[in-house]
Design a protein around this motif. Structure first.
Motif: not given
Lengths: 287, 281, 274
Positions: B97-98, B102-108, B110-111, B155, C161, C165, C218, C225-226, C233-234, C236
């Motif tokens: 997605v990102a 690392e920003e992509d891995v953080a996506f889940g 974060e949700n 991710g 975003t 991407r 996608l 991924r929820c 949403r938070t 990182m």
């Protein structure tokens, strides 16, 4: 005279820029009419770039490509004619389909060649037959077809140009074993019937060993080997060293040889292996 | 109650059962926690459809899928299910997605509304688990297929799931990428005890699983350990499925008088088997 | 080749500019651009141009990449500055047939060229040193107040975003489709405007089909991924102003004051707006 002669071919991406990268390095070889050549190598070995120089999609930085005695870049304006003679099926070719019907899509290449309508029609039918597309599918939109059928339409689109040399880049990628077997058989039959030249790029040594007469191995932009299939497989251990996956069967034979048994290692089918291993057992029994 | 239960699931795209579009025909199976299950079958056998049932991306027309007792049809627990059961798809380009690894891995995470400090920790450890930590600030699109696929797996891991479903994760990869992804999957299963459901049509990959399920035309054709399943060579061949070459060779040698106690599935085992036979006499 | 387009690309690094908060970068960029256009004489213009050069050197991104971003606009710069060269009023410095060049014309064309180049370079600094996610995060935060007007800020930011991407992926794909159609004899280089548009169809249709297929995948991956919208949403990376941001703020303020003083105290070279 060979059909296609490649002389000291080198290709560099973006020469003189930050992106400069030598992809093909001083490759020379000759391809005869009727050859079926398998091409293997890692991602980044230069094999994709190499095949794209053969039909003039990339212009060599150095060296020549000589088709029927003529440098293909002799007249850059006529490069399109080279592309009709050296047909190229890209990886996942189904992603290039765009016409309303499968038939029209197959006709796209022949149309660009400027053929007559009746000639186009005939070629489309012939090409569809080669790849095993049923006539009723031809009237459908290519987007309604299944994945395997789409792939066949795309391949037929190149075959319909009736090229002297057909190049296929990973034609079986993403297909299931059954789809793969059928497609390889069709390519093989096409080669036999048309008696023309086929170049097939694949990651699978098993596939290549089954249908190619000769194998070209690319490694880091260089030609690592170019020889008869059997002779290339005899160098199985070397191939493993440059990180290529050799067929399981060849591995087994190498394993037996390592244990001191006198078996040949240029073996790549179950059939051949059975014969070779049975020989091992008999003399032992006598002793 | 099993970890995942699939009970008499029927599913048809278009909801039109008369035209024979039924993809899944009363399939029932269950998956234990920590198991490594491979689902094999042709394109069109229903295996990808089944994969999307495990985390409620698709819902059964009839029958039920339950994860830890939660039915995928229940909207309220759907997020819990998706946190527990992650899904990795075939095309490595389409699921990131990102732009930055690392920003992509953080996506889940974060949700899931996790605290930033905790997300950072999870992202780092997930990237280390798939051996992509040093690529954390790289642009995702520049990675190789195998690397992208490992980022996609990271991710999922960052959500700390119990199970990962992988839908033909290696189909578009080169041999090296395939190896990387398979090594990662096995490591996650053995070391992190994550349940793995691997959909594939590569027999050598399926041979690494604890249990093999073969799907054919929307039903389960056969199942068992890889050795059990691959010993049914005739059945597999009849359904145009591959068998590892080592097993084929052993099978052929068997009919030429070689004794096989245990079916070899890879080259090393096969060499050992042949040696045992030759040297015994 | 399309793959080599650098527009909107991010180059990871550890420079001061990489460490700055995207919100501050966006605000300062806006202020900077406004002041580039407020320069009225060569001294104030020089202040801005020199600071652009310093910012570029501070960014830690290869100079070659900045030259590349300029290559795309060089034609526009030449065109507008040459045009302005002939539009000056006042005493002619040079006259030949109907061509008259005046001091005012030279001034305008220098200003126009310097402004456009500075504008492109300073904007490149932002995209080169800010990850797309940070950039959209920054925009999302800055636009947050607009949500009182029921504008869906989170959705817009998420769309940006995803767009950022997928730009490189789709460019690469366009390249591939073009090669494939060329291999079937497509001719993209000749013919009149109408036939050229027609030759684009074999590229555009596969590209759209592929974009839809990717979007479908996608969406499935995001759901798995929820993802369920912006609620709860938070992030990182929590955006936080650091000392670098305050230092940058002060520097830019000083520059602005400098430009204003120069504009007031020194004679004005450029009277027109542009």
């Amino acid at each position: 005279m060979p059909l296609l002669e490649i002389k000291d071919l080198s290709f560099t991406y973006g020469p003189g820029t930050v992106f400069e990268k030598k992809a093909v390095n001083n490759v020379s070889l000759s391809i005869e009419k009727g050859d079926f050549i398998g091409i293997i190598g890692h991602t980044g070995s230069g094999k994709s770039t190499f095949i794209q120089t053969l039909n003039g999609l990339y212009k060599p930085t150095e060296g020549q490509i000589i088709l029927d005695g003529k440098d293909i870049w002799e007249n850059p304006k006529k490069i399109r004619n080279v592309r009709f003679r050296v047909g190229m099926v890209f990886q996942y070719p189904e992603y290039q389909l765009f016409e309303e019907t499968a038939e029209k899509d197959i006709a796209y290449g022949p149309k660009n060649m400027g053929l007559s309508d009746s000639e186009i029609k005939e070629r489309v039918m012939k090409a569809a037959k080669f790849v095993g597309l049923k006539p009723e599918l031809l009237k459908k939109s290519p987007f309604e077809l299944s994945g395997g059928e789409k792939r066949r339409v795309a391949i037929a689109g190149v075959i319909a140009m009736e090229p002297d040399i057909l190049i296929l880049d990973e034609p079986t990628a993403g297909l299931d074993p059954n789809g793969r077997d059928i497609l390889l058989a069709q390519i093989s039959a096409y080669h036999r019937e048309k008696e023309n030249t086929v170049l097939l790029v694949s990651h699978s040594m098993e596939d290549i060993s089954r249908i190619a007469d000769k194998i070209l191995v690319m490694n880091k932009g260089n030609m690592f080997a170019f020889d008869d299939t059997k002779k290339v497989f005899a160098r199985g251990e070397e191939l493993e060293k440059i990180g290529l996956r050799i067929p399981e069967i060849t591995k087994i034979m190498i394993g037996l040889k390592d244990r001191g048994y006198n078996v040949s290692t240029d073996i790549y089918s179950v059939e051949q292996a059975v014969n070779e291993i049975i020989k091992l057992k008999k003399p032992n029994r006598k002793g | 109650m099993q970890f995942i239960d699939v009970d008499k699931v029927v599913f048809a795209y278009d909801n039109d059962e008369e035209t024979g579009n039924t993809v899944l025909k009363e399939i029932s199976l269950s998956i234990k926690k920590g198991e490594f299950v491979a689902l094999l079958g042709h394109n069109g056998s229903g295996k990808s459809t089944l994969a999307k049932m495990f985390n409620g991306i698709l819902l059964p027309d009839s029958g039920d899928v339950t994860v830890c007792g939660m039915n995928t049809k229940n909207d309220e627990t759907l997020l819990d299910i998706r946190r527990k059961v992650g899904l990795v798809l075939q095309n490595p380009d389409n699921q990131l997605v990102a732009s930055i690894v690392e920003e992509d891995v953080a996506f889940g995470p974060e949700n899931l509304g996790i605290d930033p400090v905790e997300i950072r920790k999870r992202v780092d450890s997930a990237l280390k688990a798939v051996d992509m930590y040093e690529y954390r600030d790289h642009a995702a699109y520049k990675l190789s297929g195998g690397q992208k696929q490992r980022v996609a797996i990271a991710g999922i891991i960052a959500m700390q799931p119990d199970c990962i479903v992988l839908d033909e994760p290696t189909a578009m990869l080169d041999p090296q990428g395939r190896q990387e992804v398979m090594d990662t999957i096995i490591k996650l299963n053995k070391e992190k005890k994550i349940t793995i459901i691997l959909i594939t049509h590569y027999m050598d990959e399926a041979a690494l699983a604890d249990r093999l399920l073969i799907l054919d035309n929307g039903t389960i054709l056969t199942q068992g350990s890889p050795k059990e399943v691959f010993s049914k060579i005739e059945l597999l061949k009849r359904h145009k499925l591959d068998v590892p070459q080592a097993a084929q060779l052993a099978y052929r040698l068997n009919s030429c008088g070689f004794k096989i106690d245990e079916l070899p599935l890879n080259a090393d085992d096969c060499v050992k088997m042949i040696l045992a036979q030759i040297e015994k006499v | 080749m399309l793959k080599e387009i650098t527009l909107g690309q991010y180059f990871p690094g550890r420079s001061v500019l990489h460490k700055m908060d995207p919100r501050m970068k966006i605000i300062l960029l806006t202020v900077f651009i406004v002041f580039i256009f407020l320069t009225k004489n060569y001294v104030s213009l020089a202040i801005m141009v020199v600071s652009v050069i310093f910012v570029i050197l501070f960014s830690g991104v290869s100079l070659k990449l900045y030259f590349k971003s300029l290559k795309a606009i060089i034609f526009i710069v030449l065109f507008t500055s040459v045009l302005n060269l002939f539009y000056g009023t006042g005493d002619p410095l040079f006259q030949w047939k109907f061509i008259t060049i005046t001091q005012a014309g030279i001034n305008t064309s220098v200003f126009v060229a310097a402004r456009i180049i500075s504008l492109v370079l300073i904007s490149s600094v932002l995209t080169y040193t800010t990850s797309p996610t940070d950039l959209t995060d920054g925009i999302e935060k800055l636009l947050k107040p607009l949500s009182v007007f029921h504008i869906k800020i989170h959705e817009i930011a998420m769309m940006m975003t995803i767009a950022l991407r997928f730009i490189p992926t789709l460019l690469e794909e366009t390249d591939k489709i073009m090669s494939a159609q060329k291999a079937r004899g497509a001719d993209f280089d000749s013919g009149n405007a109408m036939t050229r548009i027609k030759t684009l169809i074999p590229i555009l249709i596969p590209l759209f089909v592929s974009a839809f297929r990717r979007a479908y995948d996608l969406a499935m991956a995001m759901e798995s991924r929820c993802y369920h919208g912006g609620e709860g949403r938070t992030r990182m990376k929590v955006l936080k102003y650091s000392k670098y941001d305050y230092i940058a703020l002060c520097v830019v303020c000083l520059l602005c004051i400098g430009v204003i003083i120069c504009n007031i105290r020194l004679p004005i070279t450029l009277r027109t707006g542009m």
